[in-house]
Design an enzyme around this catalytic site. Structure first.
Site, PDB file in Angstrom:
ATOM      1  N   ASP A 191       0.431 -10.420   7.952  1.00  0.00           N
ATOM      2  CA  ASP A 191       0.681  -9.223   8.748  1.00  0.00           C
ATOM      3  C   ASP A 191       1.866  -8.474   8.150  1.00  0.00           C
ATOM      4  O   ASP A 191       3.025  -8.793   8.412  1.00  0.00           O
ATOM      5  CB  ASP A 191       0.971  -9.594  10.202  1.00  0.00           C
ATOM      6  CG  ASP A 191       1.053  -8.370  11.106  1.00  0.00           C
ATOM      7  OD1 ASP A 191       1.203  -7.236  10.580  1.00  0.00           O
ATOM      8  OD2 ASP A 191       0.976  -8.532  12.332  1.00  0.00           O
ATOM      9  N   ILE A 211      11.247  -6.309  14.938  1.00  0.00           N
ATOM     10  CA  ILE A 211      10.922  -7.349  15.909  1.00  0.00           C
ATOM     11  C   ILE A 211      10.084  -8.450  15.259  1.00  0.00           C
ATOM     12  O   ILE A 211       9.491  -8.269  14.197  1.00  0.00           O
ATOM     13  CB  ILE A 211      10.171  -6.778  17.128  1.00  0.00           C
ATOM     14  CG1 ILE A 211       8.850  -6.118  16.693  1.00  0.00           C
ATOM     15  CG2 ILE A 211      11.050  -5.810  17.890  1.00  0.00           C
ATOM     16  CD1 ILE A 211       7.980  -5.654  17.845  1.00  0.00           C
TER      17      ILE A 211
END
Length: 287
Positions: A191, A211
């Protein structure tokens, strides 16, 4: 706008994902295992290929055979910029090999129209099978919340039921402090969203800094459950499902709170430093 029939019938490519022990180790390092506690025997089981009990972490099935962010493709009709990852579930039908080749193909299993201005729910699922034997290894399912795509005239159900979380004090808790650089390592498992690496992108999305991936938080919780309730045997995990409720910043401590419910384990996870629930409505099963 969503075309219900077309999206339900959309064909996704068959994906062959070949991975090695190095990839299994990289995934574990991305969760933070071995990074701050490199001498811990239970960490070494996931991060050192010569360990006698070396094995892949079950939650790694989330990143194997992953079709990518397909919602960005024009034929989906989705407003991809407004899509959130709402829920995730995984079931292990057999132990995940530390290396091998798995085959998967995504399918849309349901679309729920919540109404104009209320968004839509998109349910998807994929089976992972061992290429060499044809055996089914795992099933991974996901719920996406398409905030900008409600009101297309689709069905208003059925909506997947939410697992309850018990009231009161948990039976057991487990704390795990994520490394400051966890997101930069975890992203190498597939990802590459810049939200998890680029400070400018994170700020533009309303966060003070990049994050942690939601699936990384899931991996930490799955690890914590096996540390607390399976004598550290992380391969004991056979099922996990949960809802994402809030992001984690790398470096924060994830506290997984668990309640025994017969053969089921109900759980949620919170960030200790901010006292914010980040995973909720969790259900796990151990062999």
């Amino acid at each position: 706008m969503i075309n219900y029939d077309a999206l339900m019938a959309r064909e996704f490519p068959v994906i062959e994902h070949q991975y090695t022990a190095k990839d299994s180790i990289l995934y574990a390092l991305g969760l933070g295992l071995g990074v701050t506690d490199p001498l811990n025997p239970s960490h070494l089981r996931a991060t050192y290929e010569r360990d006698p009990g070396f094995a892949a972490l079950p939650a790694m099935v989330n990143v194997l055979g992953y079709p990518g962010f397909w919602a960005m493709e024009p034929d989906t009709g989705l407003t991809w910029q407004k899509i959130l990852h709402g829920e995730q579930a995984l079931t292990l039908h057999a132990p995940l090999p530390a290396e091998g080749t798995l085959v998967s193909q995504l399918r849309i299993t349901g679309i729920v129209d919540k109404g104009e201005g209320k968004g839509a729910l998109i349910y998807s699922e994929r089976d992972l099978t061992d290429k060499a034997t044809g055996a089914r290894v795992a099933t991974v399912s996901s719920t996406s919340f398409a905030r900008g795509d409600g009101g297309f005239g689709g069905p208003d159900g059925p909506v997947k039921p939410v697992q309850p979380v018990p009231e009161g004090t948990p039976d057991v808790t487990h704390d795990f402090t994520t490394p400051e650089g966890a997101a930069l390592i975890y992203r190498l498992s597939g990802d590459l969203n810049p939200l998890h690496a680029d400070p400018a992108v994170a700020e533009g999305a309303g966060f003070k800094r990049p994050i942690l991936h939601g699936l990384c938080t899931l991996g930490v919780a799955s690890w914590s459950i096996t540390q607390a309730l399976a004598d550290g045997d992380f391969t004991a995990l056979t099922h996990l499902e949960l809802r994402f409720t809030s992001p984690v910043y790398p470096g924060e401590t994830i506290r997984t709170e668990m309640w025994r419910d017969g053969s089921d384990i109900r759980f949620r996870a919170r960030v200790v430093e901010r006292d914010v629930v980040v995973l909720n409505n969790g259900l796990a099963r151990l062999k």
